[in-house]
Write an enzyme that holds these catalytic residues in place. Structure first.
Site, PDB file in Angstrom:
ATOM      1  N   VAL A 223       4.122  -2.467   4.027  1.00  0.00           N
ATOM      2  CA  VAL A 223       3.993  -2.422   2.577  1.00  0.00           C
ATOM      3  C   VAL A 223       2.896  -1.430   2.171  1.00  0.00           C
ATOM      4  CG1 VAL A 223       2.451  -4.414   2.344  1.00  0.00           C
ATOM      5  CG2 VAL A 223       4.064  -3.910   0.542  1.00  0.00           C
ATOM      6  N   ASP A 224       1.878  -1.318   2.977  1.00  0.00           N
ATOM      7  CA  ASP A 224       0.776  -0.377   2.717  1.00  0.00           C
ATOM      8  C   ASP A 224       1.305   1.064   2.660  1.00  0.00           C
ATOM      9  OD1 ASP A 224      -1.837   0.511   2.472  1.00  0.00           O
ATOM     10  OD2 ASP A 224      -2.405   0.089   4.550  1.00  0.00           O
TER      11      ASP A 224
ATOM     12  N   SER B 119       0.272 -10.540   5.836  1.00  0.00           N
ATOM     13  CA  SER B 119       0.114 -10.835   7.278  1.00  0.00           C
ATOM     14  C   SER B 119       1.412 -11.129   8.031  1.00  0.00           C
ATOM     15  CB  SER B 119      -0.861 -12.014   7.536  1.00  0.00           C
ATOM     16  OG  SER B 119      -2.197 -11.601   7.336  1.00  0.00           O
ATOM     17  N   THR B 120       2.570 -11.094   7.347  1.00  0.00           N
ATOM     18  CA  THR B 120       3.807 -11.502   8.039  1.00  0.00           C
ATOM     19  C   THR B 120       4.544 -10.357   8.723  1.00  0.00           C
ATOM     20  OG1 THR B 120       5.183 -11.255   6.060  1.00  0.00           O
ATOM     21  CG2 THR B 120       4.177 -13.420   6.444  1.00  0.00           C
ATOM     22  N   GLY B 121       3.986  -9.156   8.661  1.00  0.00           N
ATOM     23  CA  GLY B 121       4.623  -8.016   9.314  1.00  0.00           C
ATOM     24  C   GLY B 121       3.895  -7.681  10.599  1.00  0.00           C
TER      25      GLY B 121
ATOM     26  N   ASN C  59      -5.070  -2.717   5.528  1.00  0.00           N
ATOM     27  CA  ASN C  59      -5.910  -3.016   6.690  1.00  0.00           C
ATOM     28  C   ASN C  59      -7.337  -2.648   6.311  1.00  0.00           C
ATOM     29  OD1 ASN C  59      -6.404  -0.186   7.466  1.00  0.00           O
ATOM     30  ND2 ASN C  59      -4.207  -0.224   7.904  1.00  0.00           N
TER      31      ASN C  59
ATOM     32  N   ASP D 106      11.705  -4.510  -2.895  1.00  0.00           N
ATOM     33  CA  ASP D 106      10.617  -3.594  -2.571  1.00  0.00           C
ATOM     34  C   ASP D 106       9.540  -3.735  -3.642  1.00  0.00           C
ATOM     35  OD1 ASP D 106       8.966  -1.380  -2.298  1.00  0.00           O
ATOM     36  OD2 ASP D 106      10.616   0.055  -2.125  1.00  0.00           O
ATOM     37  N   ILE D 107       8.356  -4.127  -3.256  1.00  0.00           N
ATOM     38  CA  ILE D 107       7.284  -4.400  -4.229  1.00  0.00           C
ATOM     39  C   ILE D 107       6.898  -3.144  -5.014  1.00  0.00           C
ATOM     40  CG2 ILE D 107       5.271  -4.006  -2.717  1.00  0.00           C
ATOM     41  CD1 ILE D 107       4.123  -6.674  -3.868  1.00  0.00           C
TER      42      ILE D 107
HETATM   43  P1  ADP Z   1       0.613  -7.109   7.498  1.00  0.00           P
HETATM   44  O1  ADP Z   1      -0.103  -6.061   8.301  1.00  0.00           O
HETATM   45  O2  ADP Z   1      -0.303  -7.845   6.532  1.00  0.00           O
HETATM   46  O3  ADP Z   1       1.437  -8.020   8.344  1.00  0.00           O
HETATM   47  P2  ADP Z   1       3.014  -5.600   6.674  1.00  0.00           P
HETATM   48  O4  ADP Z   1       3.119  -4.584   5.597  1.00  0.00           O
HETATM   49  O5  ADP Z   1       3.255  -5.174   8.073  1.00  0.00           O
HETATM   50  O6  ADP Z   1       1.554  -6.267   6.488  1.00  0.00           O
HETATM   51  O7  ADP Z   1       4.001  -6.794   6.350  1.00  0.00           O
HETATM   52  C1  ADP Z   1       3.789  -7.749   5.322  1.00  0.00           C
HETATM   53  C2  ADP Z   1       5.137  -8.143   4.728  1.00  0.00           C
HETATM   54  O8  ADP Z   1       5.550  -7.144   3.803  1.00  0.00           O
HETATM   55  C3  ADP Z   1       6.276  -8.261   5.750  1.00  0.00           C
HETATM   56  O9  ADP Z   1       6.989  -9.477   5.463  1.00  0.00           O
HETATM   57  C4  ADP Z   1       7.144  -7.041   5.476  1.00  0.00           C
HETATM   58  O10 ADP Z   1       8.517  -7.300   5.731  1.00  0.00           O
HETATM   59  C5  ADP Z   1       6.931  -6.869   3.995  1.00  0.00           C
HETATM   60  N1  ADP Z   1       7.182  -5.528   3.422  1.00  0.00           N
HETATM   61  C6  ADP Z   1       7.238  -4.330   4.040  1.00  0.00           C
HETATM   62  N2  ADP Z   1       7.496  -3.356   3.136  1.00  0.00           N
HETATM   63  C7  ADP Z   1       7.603  -3.969   1.921  1.00  0.00           C
HETATM   64  C8  ADP Z   1       7.866  -3.525   0.588  1.00  0.00           C
HETATM   65  N3  ADP Z   1       8.074  -2.231   0.312  1.00  0.00           N
HETATM   66  N4  ADP Z   1       7.900  -4.448  -0.408  1.00  0.00           N
HETATM   67  C9  ADP Z   1       7.671  -5.756  -0.148  1.00  0.00           C
HETATM   68  N5  ADP Z   1       7.419  -6.243   1.068  1.00  0.00           N
HETATM   69  C10 ADP Z   1       7.376  -5.355   2.097  1.00  0.00           C
END
Ligand code: ADP
Length: 170
Positions: free
Chosen positions: A34-35, A123-125, A25, A11-12
């Site tokens: 992640v946001d 962008s991978t989520g 966004n 978790d970042i």
């Molecule tokens: P985007 O809209 O750019 O695709 P997302 O947040 O939906 O952003 O996903 C981007 C990446 O971050 C995905 O691979 C997701 O699994 C990952 N992610 C989601 N939560 C966390 C977190 N707490 N820490 C690190 N990576 C995360």
């Protein structure tokens, strides 16, 4: 100065670095993934600063591929660098916009004097970029961007992401 690239699975919002990059966004007003995690754990100061950015320089929001910094609130970092990844679509090649997220985030990090920067897989989520291609662009762009940042740490949420990034470093 060479930049070291490291990989961590997790978790970042738990990382200790100078700057944590947010896959935001363009509204800058929060979202899922992640946001959402960054705003939840970082607390309301981050959103307050994002609102001020919307009221000043970024009235129409932050354009895709750009980056801007705010406080990191309660996170163990000095700054959050918000960048807006492109939505993946099979009908248009938006790779350069995804590369731009990494370049612009590093440019902002250099302006701030950040030496350690944690990135998620932008962008991978919700934005559906295929993981292997996103990893190739992320690692390739960081390798080829001149920066004073000493460590770029990719923080990958799950095994699949971690393995995709590992293959690019291997
Ligand atoms: P985007 O809209 O750019 O695709 P997302 O947040 O939906 O952003 O996903 C981007 C990446 O971050 C995905 O691979 C997701 O699994 C990952 N992610 C989601 N939560 C966390 C977190 N707490 N820490 C690190 N990576 C995360």
């Amino acid at each position: 100065m060479t930049t070291t690239i490291t990989l961590v699975q997790g978790d970042i919002t738990r990382e200790s670095v100078d700057a944590i990059v947010n896959a935001a966004n363009s509204s800058l007003l929060g979202g899922g993934g992640v946001d959402g995690a960054i705003h939840r754990r970082g607390g309301p100061e981050i959103l307050a600063e994002c609102r001020r950015l919307r009221a000043s320089h970024y009235g129409k929001g932050l354009p895709t591929g750009k980056a801007v910094a705010t406080t990191a609130g309660n996170l163990d970092a000095r700054w959050v660098i918000h960048t807006v990844g492109p939505v993946h679509t099979p009908t248009e090649d938006r790779s350069d916009l995804l590369a731009s997220c990494y370049r612009e985030s590093l440019r902002v990090a250099d302006e701030l004097g950040a030496r350690t920067v944690a990135f998620p897989a932008v962008s991978t989520g919700a934005y559906r970029w295929p993981m292997d291609d996103a990893a190739r662009i992320a690692v390739g762009t960081v390798r080829h961007t001149p920066t004073a940042v000493e460590e770029v740490r990719f923080v990958l949420f799950d095994d699949r992401a971690y393995e995709a990034f590992s293959r690019q470093l291997g």
